[in-house]
Scaffold this active site. Sequence first.
Site, short mmCIF file in Angstrom:
data_model
loop_
_atom_site.label_atom_id
_atom_site.label_comp_id
_atom_site.label_asym_id
_atom_site.label_seq_id
_atom_site.Cartn_x
_atom_site.Cartn_y
_atom_site.Cartn_z
N TYR A 139 -64.71 -0.96 54.48
CA TYR A 139 -63.45 -1.65 54.77
C TYR A 139 -63.69 -3.10 55.18
O TYR A 139 -62.80 -3.93 55.07
CB TYR A 139 -62.71 -0.95 55.92
CG TYR A 139 -61.81 0.18 55.49
CD1 TYR A 139 -62.33 1.28 54.81
CD2 TYR A 139 -60.45 0.16 55.78
CE1 TYR A 139 -61.51 2.32 54.43
CE2 TYR A 139 -59.62 1.21 55.40
CZ TYR A 139 -60.15 2.28 54.73
OH TYR A 139 -59.34 3.31 54.36
N LYS A 189 -73.07 10.92 53.07
CA LYS A 189 -73.45 11.14 51.67
C LYS A 189 -74.90 10.67 51.55
O LYS A 189 -75.23 9.77 50.77
CB LYS A 189 -72.50 10.36 50.75
CG LYS A 189 -72.67 10.62 49.27
CD LYS A 189 -72.22 12.00 48.81
CE LYS A 189 -72.58 12.22 47.36
NZ LYS A 189 -72.31 13.60 46.89
N ASP A 249 -56.42 12.59 55.39
CA ASP A 249 -55.24 12.90 54.57
C ASP A 249 -55.34 14.35 54.09
O ASP A 249 -54.35 15.09 54.09
CB ASP A 249 -55.12 11.98 53.35
CG ASP A 249 -54.27 10.74 53.62
OD1 ASP A 249 -54.21 10.32 54.79
OD2 ASP A 249 -53.68 10.21 52.67
C1 IPM Z 1 -54.88 5.03 57.51
C2 IPM Z 1 -54.31 4.24 56.36
C3 IPM Z 1 -54.94 2.84 56.37
C4 IPM Z 1 -56.43 3.00 56.20
C5 IPM Z 1 -54.36 1.88 55.32
C6 IPM Z 1 -52.87 1.74 55.43
C7 IPM Z 1 -55.02 0.53 55.38
O1 IPM Z 1 -54.53 4.89 55.16
O2 IPM Z 1 -54.72 4.59 58.67
O3 IPM Z 1 -55.47 6.07 57.27
O4 IPM Z 1 -56.91 3.10 55.06
O5 IPM Z 1 -57.13 3.02 57.20
MG MG Z 2 -55.36 6.83 55.39
#
Ligand code: IPM
Ligand code: MG
Length: 367
Positions: A139, A189, A249
């Site tokens: 990131y 990984k 997620d």
């Molecule tokens: C999360 C979201 C964020 C991330 C996005 C909106 C930048 O998906 O908080 O999980 O990837 O961290």
């Molecule tokens: Mg996310």
Amino acid sequence: MRVLVLPGDGIGPEVTTQARRVLERCAELFGFALEFDTAVVGGAAIDQLGEPLPAAALEAAKQSDAVLLGAVGGPKWDDPRANVRPEQALLGLRKELGLFANLRPVKPFPELLDASPLKPEVLRGVDLVVVRELTGGIYFGKPSERRNGPSGREALDTMVYNEHEIARLMRTAFTLAQQRRKRLASVDKANVLSSSRLWREVAHEVRREFPEVAYEDVLVDAMAMHLLRRPRDFDVIATENLFGDILTDEASMLAGSMGLLPSASLGEATNRVGLPRGLYEPIHGSAPDIAGQDKANPLAAILSAAMLLRHSFGQNEAARAIEIAVANVLSQGLRTGDIAQPGCSVVGCEEMGTAVVDALAAVKPGA
Ligand code: IPM
Ligand code: MG
């Protein structure tokens, strides 16, 4: 105590409004003082001020004792060639506030076992927390750019970690495991990535400080499978930024909906009461398709408010009361559209918020 509310975009304003009402009610019931401040971030800030994270919003966050964020982003700002993106607000806040550890608890409500696409017998008893590294990895790694190469357009991102970043995340995860069921799975990984091999090496060093915690290394692809097949076996799961984003997620489906999962992002900075000055936000996005229609599920934001009270203000009883109030409202059969079930009443965002606010007085200890 001062809470900065950053409503953001899409359903963010709706869900944070309900979370704020719940916090205000807790302050009355449990007798503590709260002041609220708000600032504009994300797409709304791009529209109003030309940048996703205006300096004033960042400064207000630094002056606050905790930050409650809704969500950022939306189709209006989604042009892949744009240099200014709403998500930069979130990434900027995480980085600038030094919030390296993101706690994402997943504990399905028994009332909602049928709301998940998974079988209830797989879900019963699931109680895990993902500790996601939040200020490093791919990131933030440099270089991250688009350029012209010998074969045309190319783009790259860099997954980079140093030992300090890994060690502090692992210490947070081990400390949490020690307070829970004393099991920790570190996800990487390492069979492919150098950054994962360093991750594993440092994790093993930190592990020596926590001999009472049962530890295992799990490859991320295998973890994606285990989370669906035997989620009950996990207690604390520690992982790097991108893996944690994806796995949480996936894990939200154990709870039935993204609209149910809260999160806390913590770092080393402390607030007026000597606790971490955290950022609290639902793990869901801005859901532009249902924004402004009073359809969003406010429970992830409300449960994030509970985490705020626990981690940043030490108001454990009030935090617990919110969680019990949410469970009670679900047992009464109230559901937002995302978790609608046969025989239940579907309510809007505001009505769900009101139900939780109303349920609080009854669950206050001694009530
Ligand atoms: C999360 C979201 C964020 C991330 C996005 C909106 C930048 O998906 O908080 O999980 O990837 O961290
Ligand atoms: Mg996310």
